[in-house]
Design a protein around this motif. Structure first.
Motif, PDB file in Angstrom:
ATOM      1  N   GLU A   5      15.556   8.003 -10.664  1.00 23.23           N
ATOM      2  CA  GLU A   5      14.980   7.181  -9.732  1.00 23.23           C
ATOM      3  C   GLU A   5      13.474   7.691  -9.534  1.00 23.23           C
ATOM      4  O   GLU A   5      12.774   6.926  -9.154  1.00 23.23           O
ATOM      5  CB  GLU A   5      15.812   7.280  -8.227  1.00 23.23           C
ATOM      6  CG  GLU A   5      15.723   8.818  -7.967  1.00 23.23           C
ATOM      7  CD  GLU A   5      16.347   8.917  -6.472  1.00 23.23           C
ATOM      8  OE1 GLU A   5      15.840   9.100  -5.632  1.00 23.23           O
ATOM      9  OE2 GLU A   5      17.796   8.333  -6.529  1.00 23.23           O
ATOM     10  N   TYR A  17      11.438   7.948 -11.655  1.00 18.86           N
ATOM     11  CA  TYR A  17      10.444   7.190 -12.547  1.00 18.86           C
ATOM     12  C   TYR A  17      10.346   5.566 -12.054  1.00 18.86           C
ATOM     13  O   TYR A  17       9.796   4.910 -12.865  1.00 18.86           O
ATOM     14  CB  TYR A  17      10.859   7.157 -14.053  1.00 18.86           C
ATOM     15  CG  TYR A  17      11.132   8.680 -14.715  1.00 18.86           C
ATOM     16  CD1 TYR A  17       9.799   9.387 -14.779  1.00 18.86           C
ATOM     17  CD2 TYR A  17      12.151   9.441 -14.421  1.00 18.86           C
ATOM     18  CE1 TYR A  17       9.808  10.624 -15.272  1.00 18.86           C
ATOM     19  CE2 TYR A  17      12.247  10.779 -14.841  1.00 18.86           C
ATOM     20  CZ  TYR A  17      11.157  11.330 -15.163  1.00 18.86           C
ATOM     21  OH  TYR A  17      10.922  12.797 -15.542  1.00 18.86           O
ATOM     22  N   LEU A  18      10.794   5.468 -10.916  1.00 17.27           N
ATOM     23  CA  LEU A  18      10.552   4.063 -10.572  1.00 17.27           C
ATOM     24  C   LEU A  18       9.564   4.130  -9.491  1.00 17.27           C
ATOM     25  O   LEU A  18       9.404   4.916  -8.918  1.00 17.27           O
ATOM     26  CB  LEU A  18      12.087   3.679  -9.641  1.00 17.27           C
ATOM     27  CG  LEU A  18      12.957   3.235 -10.573  1.00 17.27           C
ATOM     28  CD1 LEU A  18      13.715   4.039 -11.621  1.00 17.27           C
ATOM     29  CD2 LEU A  18      14.282   2.400  -9.733  1.00 17.27           C
ATOM     30  N   GLU A  75      10.729   0.464  -4.926  1.00 13.18           N
ATOM     31  CA  GLU A  75      12.061  -0.028  -5.620  1.00 13.18           C
ATOM     32  C   GLU A  75      13.129   1.074  -5.559  1.00 13.18           C
ATOM     33  O   GLU A  75      14.214   0.796  -5.839  1.00 13.18           O
ATOM     34  CB  GLU A  75      11.810  -0.398  -7.151  1.00 13.18           C
ATOM     35  CG  GLU A  75      10.569  -1.666  -7.372  1.00 13.18           C
ATOM     36  CD  GLU A  75      11.006  -2.067  -8.573  1.00 13.18           C
ATOM     37  OE1 GLU A  75      11.796  -1.925  -9.329  1.00 13.18           O
ATOM     38  OE2 GLU A  75      10.181  -3.231  -8.896  1.00 13.18           O
ATOM     39  N   ILE A  76      12.818   2.271  -5.011  1.00 13.37           N
ATOM     40  CA  ILE A  76      13.895   3.296  -4.818  1.00 13.37           C
ATOM     41  C   ILE A  76      14.941   2.999  -4.011  1.00 13.37           C
ATOM     42  O   ILE A  76      16.190   3.098  -4.147  1.00 13.37           O
ATOM     43  CB  ILE A  76      13.156   4.599  -4.484  1.00 13.37           C
ATOM     44  CG1 ILE A  76      12.235   5.227  -5.385  1.00 13.37           C
ATOM     45  CG2 ILE A  76      14.401   5.586  -4.093  1.00 13.37           C
ATOM     46  CD1 ILE A  76      11.400   6.479  -5.045  1.00 13.37           C
ATOM     47  N   PHE A  84      17.156   0.492  -5.657  1.00 20.16           N
ATOM     48  CA  PHE A  84      17.822   1.340  -6.545  1.00 20.16           C
ATOM     49  C   PHE A  84      19.016   1.975  -6.157  1.00 20.16           C
ATOM     50  O   PHE A  84      20.144   1.809  -6.639  1.00 20.16           O
ATOM     51  CB  PHE A  84      16.973   2.245  -7.498  1.00 20.16           C
ATOM     52  CG  PHE A  84      17.691   2.979  -8.578  1.00 20.16           C
ATOM     53  CD1 PHE A  84      17.581   2.164  -9.838  1.00 20.16           C
ATOM     54  CD2 PHE A  84      17.940   4.137  -8.477  1.00 20.16           C
ATOM     55  CE1 PHE A  84      18.540   2.956 -10.946  1.00 20.16           C
ATOM     56  CE2 PHE A  84      18.620   4.807  -9.519  1.00 20.16           C
ATOM     57  CZ  PHE A  84      18.624   4.268 -10.819  1.00 20.16           C
ATOM     58  N   VAL A 104      13.466  -3.854 -13.354  1.00 20.10           N
ATOM     59  CA  VAL A 104      13.129  -2.869 -12.532  1.00 20.10           C
ATOM     60  C   VAL A 104      11.344  -2.514 -12.853  1.00 20.10           C
ATOM     61  O   VAL A 104      11.027  -2.686 -14.227  1.00 20.10           O
ATOM     62  CB  VAL A 104      13.633  -1.201 -12.580  1.00 20.10           C
ATOM     63  CG1 VAL A 104      15.288  -1.405 -11.877  1.00 20.10           C
ATOM     64  CG2 VAL A 104      13.648  -0.622 -13.968  1.00 20.10           C
ATOM     65  N   ASN A 105      10.821  -2.016 -11.926  1.00 19.11           N
ATOM     66  CA  ASN A 105       9.381  -1.417 -12.248  1.00 19.11           C
ATOM     67  C   ASN A 105       9.424  -0.159 -12.480  1.00 19.11           C
ATOM     68  O   ASN A 105       9.757   0.673 -11.537  1.00 19.11           O
ATOM     69  CB  ASN A 105       8.454  -2.114 -11.176  1.00 19.11           C
ATOM     70  CG  ASN A 105       8.050  -3.594 -11.223  1.00 19.11           C
ATOM     71  OD1 ASN A 105       7.247  -3.977 -11.970  1.00 19.11           O
ATOM     72  ND2 ASN A 105       8.769  -4.153 -10.354  1.00 19.11           N
ATOM     73  N   LEU A 106       8.815   0.404 -13.765  1.00 15.62           N
ATOM     74  CA  LEU A 106       8.967   1.776 -13.893  1.00 15.62           C
ATOM     75  C   LEU A 106       7.520   2.354 -13.970  1.00 15.62           C
ATOM     76  O   LEU A 106       6.614   1.827 -14.078  1.00 15.62           O
ATOM     77  CB  LEU A 106       9.549   2.176 -15.425  1.00 15.62           C
ATOM     78  CG  LEU A 106      11.357   1.862 -15.528  1.00 15.62           C
ATOM     79  CD1 LEU A 106      11.499   2.110 -16.934  1.00 15.62           C
ATOM     80  CD2 LEU A 106      11.941   2.541 -14.672  1.00 15.62           C
ATOM     81  N   ARG A 107       7.655   3.770 -13.702  1.00 18.79           N
ATOM     82  CA  ARG A 107       6.433   4.435 -13.672  1.00 18.79           C
ATOM     83  C   ARG A 107       6.371   5.489 -14.503  1.00 18.79           C
ATOM     84  O   ARG A 107       6.662   6.720 -14.236  1.00 18.79           O
ATOM     85  CB  ARG A 107       5.922   4.734 -12.074  1.00 18.79           C
ATOM     86  CG  ARG A 107       4.615   5.600 -11.989  1.00 18.79           C
ATOM     87  CD  ARG A 107       4.490   6.251 -10.682  1.00 18.79           C
ATOM     88  NE  ARG A 107       5.725   6.959 -10.003  1.00 18.79           N
ATOM     89  CZ  ARG A 107       6.129   7.395  -8.766  1.00 18.79           C
ATOM     90  NH1 ARG A 107       5.279   7.291  -8.020  1.00 18.79           N
ATOM     91  NH2 ARG A 107       7.210   8.288  -8.893  1.00 18.79           N
ATOM     92  N   PRO A 155       2.324   1.385 -14.504  1.00 19.36           N
ATOM     93  CA  PRO A 155       3.711   0.983 -14.524  1.00 19.36           C
ATOM     94  C   PRO A 155       3.995  -0.344 -15.681  1.00 19.36           C
ATOM     95  O   PRO A 155       3.009  -0.934 -15.729  1.00 19.36           O
ATOM     96  CB  PRO A 155       3.726   0.191 -12.934  1.00 19.36           C
ATOM     97  CG  PRO A 155       2.623   1.137 -12.585  1.00 19.36           C
ATOM     98  CD  PRO A 155       1.657   1.197 -13.409  1.00 19.36           C
ATOM     99  N   LEU A 194      17.487   0.990 -21.424  1.00 18.47           N
ATOM    100  CA  LEU A 194      16.120   0.261 -20.777  1.00 18.47           C
ATOM    101  C   LEU A 194      15.198  -0.212 -21.778  1.00 18.47           C
ATOM    102  O   LEU A 194      14.916   0.437 -22.788  1.00 18.47           O
ATOM    103  CB  LEU A 194      15.452   1.280 -19.859  1.00 18.47           C
ATOM    104  CG  LEU A 194      16.014   1.671 -18.603  1.00 18.47           C
ATOM    105  CD1 LEU A 194      17.227   2.174 -18.271  1.00 18.47           C
ATOM    106  CD2 LEU A 194      15.032   2.435 -17.767  1.00 18.47           C
TER     107      LEU A 194
END
Length: 449
Positions: A122, A124-125, A129-130, A133, A156-159, A165, A189
């Motif tokens: 989590e 890296y989200l 969005e956590i 998640f 999801v939107n990852l960072r 992102p 993913l």
């Protein structure tokens, strides 16, 4: 002691038993011999069992060694496949703690494998969005014990580390032990940012095309309705002009001046009506082709309104009284004169057209806080409630106005002119009690002098 040494010892024991048996036969009595013989047989059988056990153990060790080698090979093949998966592949516990990650995962999140292992997925989200998640993860844990639990998918939107992102498609499956209990999760993913951008562009292009087609159909229908209504509306004033002109041509020498003036006024009124129709059609067509412009200039509103009222009173031939009032500041109002004329002339013309002869039309103008407020009020037939929400649509006419000439363009033009000023228009009406329009126009700072 290894297996070879144990086999050698068993052979030596067999030799010693055989020697002991021979010695016992020479020195002992028959009973002793039988007793020793029985004992030696038991020892011999025990040695035989030990030998077979030794052979079985040796075979088992060989099978175990083969199994270990197979497991090592399977583990190596699994690791190779794990690394060769083109998408980011994670193995986590039930809380999302990363236990394994392939090379694609390190590339996706831009961080080494050692930096990934032992971390929660989590982190890296994107922060927003956590919570969602966590809800997804709780749902997975709550339903993973169900036998027919299937793979779950979402986006999801990852960072990634030190990168912008990205949007990723997520697929999750359960890892269970032999008792069917959830012990972990497998995650795949995939970066779908580019496909999302492409999809967005395609959707935008598709939407733009649909809007263009709808606009084209609307414009085609508008032209068709315009042609039909215009031809109908022009027929009456043209017939009046033709009839009056023909009568004047043949009978003016027999008529008095007053009767001749009556027919001349009919011709003038019909010409003014046709001119207004043409102006409305021209203005509407300019707006449809995006050529209608907003050019504000400083105006003296009181003088502007008085000049307009003088023109309307002449065309109305004093059939109605117009009560005009003003409360204006001395500073000029920055408005578009052409568009303002369209707004006020259409509103006041409607007041005169839909009010009984001899009634009074009220008209006022006020300026305050850098805006002008215009209000028209009549005591005419009024607008039905079901028509009020449609009065600004082109060609729409109130259901109680069928017997009164008109194309249904005036209020549409008023609304367009008000919108170009960035203003507002409000209407209050009651059947048989009249209608009040209020127009609020802010002064423009974009002057064309």
């Amino acid at each position: 002691m290894n297996l070879d040494e144990l086999a050698l010892q068993i052979q030596n024991m067999r030799k010693h038993v055989a020697l002991l048996q021979r010695q016992s036969e020479q020195e002992k009595t028959q009973e002793d011999i039988e007793l020793v013989t029985a004992l030696l047989k038991e020892v011999y059988l025990a040695l035989e069992k030990l030998q077979r056990a030794n052979e079985d153990l040796q075979q088992h060790n060989e099978e175990l060694s083969n199994t270990q080698q197979s497991l090592i090979a399977e583990r190596q093949r699994y690791q190779e496949l794990f690394e060769e998966v083109p998408d980011a592949y994670f193995v986590t516990d039930t809380k999302g703690l990363i236990q394994e990650a392939n090379s694609a995962a390190t590339t996706l999140l831009n961080i080494s494998k050692s930096g990934l292992l032992g971390k929660l997925l989590e982190i890296y989200l994107l922060e927003k969005e956590i919570i969602a998640f966590h809800l997804k993860l709780n749902h997975l844990r709550d339903h993973a014990e169900i036998p027919d639990w299937k793979m779950q998918e979402w986006e999801v939107n990852l960072r990634p580390h030190n990168r912008t992102p990205i949007i990723a498609a997520v697929k999750v499956v359960a890892i269970r032990n032999q008792q069917g209990k959830l012990v972990g999760l497998r995650w795949i993913l995939r970066d779908i940012s580019e496909s999302k951008r492409t999809q967005g562009k395609l959707q935008w292009a598709e939407q733009a095309m649909r809007q263009a087609l709808a606009k084209e159909r609307e414009f085609s229908e508008l032209k068709s309705r315009l042609l039909t209504i215009t031809s109908h509306e022009f027929r009456t004033p043209l017939a009046t002009i033709y009839s009056s002109a023909e009568l004047l041509e043949y009978y003016r020498h027999l008529w008095s001046d007053e009767r001749q003036q009556t027919h001349l006024r009919r011709i003038q009124t019909s010409v003014m009506h046709m001119t207004q129709l043409l102006n409305d059609v021209l203005l509407l067509s300019q707006d449809e082709t995006s050529k209608l412009e907003f050019n504000p200039t400083p105006l003296n509103l009181v003088e502007f309104c008085r000049d307009l009222l003088e023109e309307l009173e002449q065309s109305d031939r004093s059939q109605h009284a117009i009560a005009f009032s003003s409360k204006c500041q001395c500073t000029p109002a920055n408005l578009d004169a052409k568009l303002l004329r369209q707004i006020l002339s259409n509103l006041l013309s409607n007041c005169l057209k839909y009010s009984p002869i001899g009634s009074t039309v009220k008209f006022s103008v006020t300026t305050a806080n850098d805006q002008a407020i215009f209000q028209t009020q009549d005591s005419g037939i009024g607008i039905p409630p079901s028509d009020i929400e449609h009065i600004f649509e082109p060609f729409h006419r109130a259901s109680n106005a069928d017997n009164i000439p008109g194309m249904g363009l005036g209020m549409s033009i008023v609304k367009q002119a008000v919108d170009l000023h960035g203003g507002e228009i409000f209407v209050e009406s009651a059947i048989g009690a009249g209608t009040t329009f209020t127009v609020i126009l802010p002064f423009s700072t974009n002057l064309h002098i």
